[in-house]
Design a protein around this motif. Structure first.
Motif, PDB file in Angstrom:
ATOM      1  N   THR A 134       0.898  -1.854  -0.112  1.00  9.49           N
ATOM      2  CA  THR A 134       0.252   0.657  -0.238  1.00  9.49           C
ATOM      3  C   THR A 134       0.991   1.014  -0.123  1.00  9.49           C
ATOM      4  O   THR A 134       0.636   2.265  -1.064  1.00  9.49           O
ATOM      5  CB  THR A 134      -0.993  -0.064   0.889  1.00  9.49           C
ATOM      6  N   THR A 135       1.742   1.446   0.879  1.00  8.40           N
ATOM      7  CA  THR A 135       2.756   2.998   0.851  1.00  8.40           C
ATOM      8  C   THR A 135       3.388   3.061  -0.760  1.00  8.40           C
ATOM      9  O   THR A 135       3.532   4.052  -0.751  1.00  8.40           O
ATOM     10  CB  THR A 135       3.479   2.522   1.575  1.00  8.40           C
ATOM     11  N   CYS A 136       3.838   1.254  -1.188  1.00 10.74           N
ATOM     12  CA  CYS A 136       4.217   1.543  -3.127  1.00 10.74           C
ATOM     13  C   CYS A 136       2.919   2.527  -3.490  1.00 10.74           C
ATOM     14  O   CYS A 136       3.784   3.893  -4.148  1.00 10.74           O
ATOM     15  CB  CYS A 136       4.312   0.377  -3.382  1.00 10.74           C
ATOM     16  N   LEU A 171      -3.534   7.145   3.162  1.00 11.90           N
ATOM     17  CA  LEU A 171      -2.807   8.312   1.957  1.00 11.90           C
ATOM     18  C   LEU A 171      -3.126   9.104   3.348  1.00 11.90           C
ATOM     19  O   LEU A 171      -1.904  10.306   2.474  1.00 11.90           O
ATOM     20  CB  LEU A 171      -3.762   8.080   0.447  1.00 11.90           C
ATOM     21  N   GLN A 172      -3.763  10.099   3.462  1.00  5.91           N
ATOM     22  CA  GLN A 172      -4.639  10.971   4.096  1.00  5.91           C
ATOM     23  C   GLN A 172      -3.244  11.097   5.939  1.00  5.91           C
ATOM     24  O   GLN A 172      -2.724  12.374   5.665  1.00  5.91           O
ATOM     25  CB  GLN A 172      -6.190  10.824   5.109  1.00  5.91           C
ATOM     26  N   LYS A 173      -2.842   9.785   6.275  1.00  8.79           N
ATOM     27  CA  LYS A 173      -2.082  10.188   7.204  1.00  8.79           C
ATOM     28  C   LYS A 173      -0.821  10.319   6.191  1.00  8.79           C
ATOM     29  O   LYS A 173       0.383  10.934   7.206  1.00  8.79           O
ATOM     30  CB  LYS A 173      -1.778   9.126   7.787  1.00  8.79           C
ATOM     31  N   MET A 174      -0.426   9.345   5.438  1.00  9.71           N
ATOM     32  CA  MET A 174       1.567   9.320   5.328  1.00  9.71           C
ATOM     33  C   MET A 174       1.342  10.974   4.327  1.00  9.71           C
ATOM     34  O   MET A 174       2.376  10.887   3.598  1.00  9.71           O
ATOM     35  CB  MET A 174       1.333   8.213   3.523  1.00  9.71           C
ATOM     36  N   ILE A 208      -9.743   7.559  -4.532  1.00 10.65           N
ATOM     37  CA  ILE A 208      -9.808   6.231  -4.427  1.00 10.65           C
ATOM     38  C   ILE A 208     -11.468   5.886  -3.741  1.00 10.65           C
ATOM     39  O   ILE A 208     -12.181   6.323  -3.143  1.00 10.65           O
ATOM     40  CB  ILE A 208      -9.170   6.348  -2.933  1.00 10.65           C
ATOM     41  N   GLY A 209     -11.674   4.624  -4.862  1.00  9.18           N
ATOM     42  CA  GLY A 209     -13.277   4.013  -5.349  1.00  9.18           C
ATOM     43  C   GLY A 209     -13.235   2.885  -5.453  1.00  9.18           C
ATOM     44  O   GLY A 209     -12.418   2.027  -6.250  1.00  9.18           O
ATOM     45  N   THR A 210     -14.698   2.007  -5.644  1.00  8.90           N
ATOM     46  CA  THR A 210     -14.687   1.032  -6.189  1.00  8.90           C
ATOM     47  C   THR A 210     -15.270   1.291  -7.424  1.00  8.90           C
ATOM     48  O   THR A 210     -15.841   2.497  -7.817  1.00  8.90           O
ATOM     49  CB  THR A 210     -16.308   0.432  -5.323  1.00  8.90           C
ATOM     50  N   PRO A 211     -15.161   0.464  -8.613  1.00  7.11           N
ATOM     51  CA  PRO A 211     -15.593   0.281  -9.938  1.00  7.11           C
ATOM     52  C   PRO A 211     -16.797   1.054 -10.056  1.00  7.11           C
ATOM     53  O   PRO A 211     -16.739   1.717 -11.348  1.00  7.11           O
ATOM     54  CB  PRO A 211     -14.872  -1.209 -10.870  1.00  7.11           C
ATOM     55  N   GLY A 212     -17.864   0.397  -9.632  1.00  3.42           N
ATOM     56  CA  GLY A 212     -18.727   1.025 -10.299  1.00  3.42           C
ATOM     57  C   GLY A 212     -19.514   2.203  -9.909  1.00  3.42           C
ATOM     58  O   GLY A 212     -19.652   3.100 -10.634  1.00  3.42           O
ATOM     59  N   THR A 213     -19.442   2.908  -8.558  1.00  2.22           N
ATOM     60  CA  THR A 213     -19.194   4.295  -8.126  1.00  2.22           C
ATOM     61  C   THR A 213     -18.011   5.148  -9.291  1.00  2.22           C
ATOM     62  O   THR A 213     -18.656   5.974  -9.535  1.00  2.22           O
ATOM     63  CB  THR A 213     -18.495   4.722  -6.798  1.00  2.22           C
ATOM     64  N   ILE A 214     -16.971   5.277  -9.113  1.00  2.00           N
ATOM     65  CA  ILE A 214     -16.046   5.394 -10.258  1.00  2.00           C
ATOM     66  C   ILE A 214     -17.208   5.597 -11.916  1.00  2.00           C
ATOM     67  O   ILE A 214     -16.959   6.452 -12.272  1.00  2.00           O
ATOM     68  CB  ILE A 214     -14.765   4.956 -10.721  1.00  2.00           C
ATOM     69  N   LYS A 215     -17.317   4.484 -11.787  1.00  2.00           N
ATOM     70  CA  LYS A 215     -17.834   3.882 -13.166  1.00  2.00           C
ATOM     71  C   LYS A 215     -19.118   5.635 -13.374  1.00  2.00           C
ATOM     72  O   LYS A 215     -18.570   5.505 -14.530  1.00  2.00           O
ATOM     73  CB  LYS A 215     -18.437   3.213 -14.048  1.00  2.00           C
TER      74      LYS A 215
END
Length: 247
Positions: A134-136, A171-174, A208-215
Motif C-alpha cells: 500500500t505504501t508503494c 493516504l491521508q495520514k501519509m 480512491i474508490g470502487t469500480p461501479g461508483t467510479i464508472k
C-alpha cells in the motif's frame, strides 16, 4: 412412507439464501432511496489502530523471493532509505513521524524507484500481506500530484468499499503535511446518500474508490480523467478473478 416424508420436508424447507455479494458497489444509484443530502463519508474520523500496526514487521524473511523484471534498458537501483527516493520533506515527515516507518521494506526498496523515476512505466507488484505494498502505490500517487492543480490527477480502483476506505485512510495520514486533497468514491448508505445529479464535479487531486461508483461518476461527468497522471489497481488479481467468474 418414505415418499411422504420427503414431500413434507420439501414443502417446509426454507428458500435458499441469496448469493452473497462480493463487489463493494453492486447496488446501483437507483436502488438507494433518495433522502435529504447529508455529509460525505467522514474519513477524518477514521484512525489506524496502533495496536494492529504492521509497520514494525515490514522486514521480510531473508528467503523471501522478490525480483524486478523490467522492459528496456532503464536502470533502477534499490533504495536502502526513503531519502534515496528524493521524496519531498512533507512526504518524509509523513513517513517517519505519522506512519512511523524506519526504512523501506523489500517490496518498497525494489518497486518505489521504478514507480518514482521517469520514464514512468506500467508495473505489477506482488508480495504477501503486510509487506508494505500500500505504501508503494500511495507514495506513487502523492509524488505524482501537482498540489497547484485542483483537479483529479491520481485514481486508485479497489474491489471493495472497505479496502477503498482503508487505503484513503493511509493516504491521508501519509500525505498529512502535503496539502494534497483526496476523495473516496464508494456507495453511500441512505443517510448520507446524495443523488449523482446533485453532486458537484470532483476537484480532489486523488480519488480512491470502487469500480461501479467510479464508472457512474465518470458517466455522469462528475469525475474527469483529463489530468490523470497515475492509475492504480489495488488487488487487481481479485478483481480479475471476479470478472472471470461472472463470464
Amino acid at each position: 412412507m418414505a415418499d411422504s416424508t420427503e414431500t413434507t420436508a420439501a414443502s417446509t424447507s426454507a428458500p435458499p439464501p441469496e448469493p452473497k455479494r462480493s463487489w463493494g458497489d453492486e447496488v446501483d444509484d437507483e436502488e438507494v432511496e433518495e433522502s435529504k443530502p447529508g455529509a460525505e463519508l467522514n474519513v477524518d474520523g477514521l484512525a489506524i489502530d496502533e495496536n494492529k500496526k504492521i509497520n514494525k514487521f515490514l522486514d521480510e524473511p531473508e528467503d523471501s523471493n522478490i525480483k524486478a523484471v523490467t522492459l528496456g534498458d532503464t536502470p533502477y537501483t534499490s533504495a536502502s532509505t526513503f531519502e534515496d527516493l528524493n521524496l519531498s520533506p512533507e512526504l518524509l515527515k509523513g513517513l517517519y513521524v505519522d506512519m512511523k516507518f524506519q526504512k523501506p521494506s523489500k517490496i518498497q526498496a525494489i518497486s518505489l524507484p521504478m514507480i518514482l523515476t521517469p520514464p514512468y512505466k506500467n508495473l505489477i507488484a506482488q508480495a504477501h500481506n503486510g509487506s508494505g505494498k500500500t505504501t508503494c502505490f500511495v507514495l506513487g500517487m502523492l509524488s505524482r500530484v501537482d498540489p497547484n492543480l485542483k483537479a483529479p490527477q491520481a485514481l486508485c480502483i479497489c474491489p471493495t468499499r472497505e479496502l477503498a476506505i482503508q487505503n484513503l485512510e493511509v493516504l491521508q495520514k501519509m500525505g498529512k503535511h502535503t496539502g494534497i486533497t483526496s476523495e473516496c468514491a464508494v456507495p453511500m448508505d441512505s443517510t448520507n446518500y446524495i443523488p449523482i445529479n446533485k453532486r458537484p464535479p470532483v476537484t480532489a487531486q486523488i480519488v480512491i474508490g470502487t469500480p461501479g461508483t467510479i464508472k457512474r461518476w465518470m458517466s455522469a461527468k462528475k469525475l474527469s480523467v483529463s489530468c490523470m497522471k497515475i492509475l492504480v489497481f489495488d488487488e487487481a488479481d481479485h478483481m480479475l478473478a471476479e470478472v472471470i467468474s461472472f463470464c
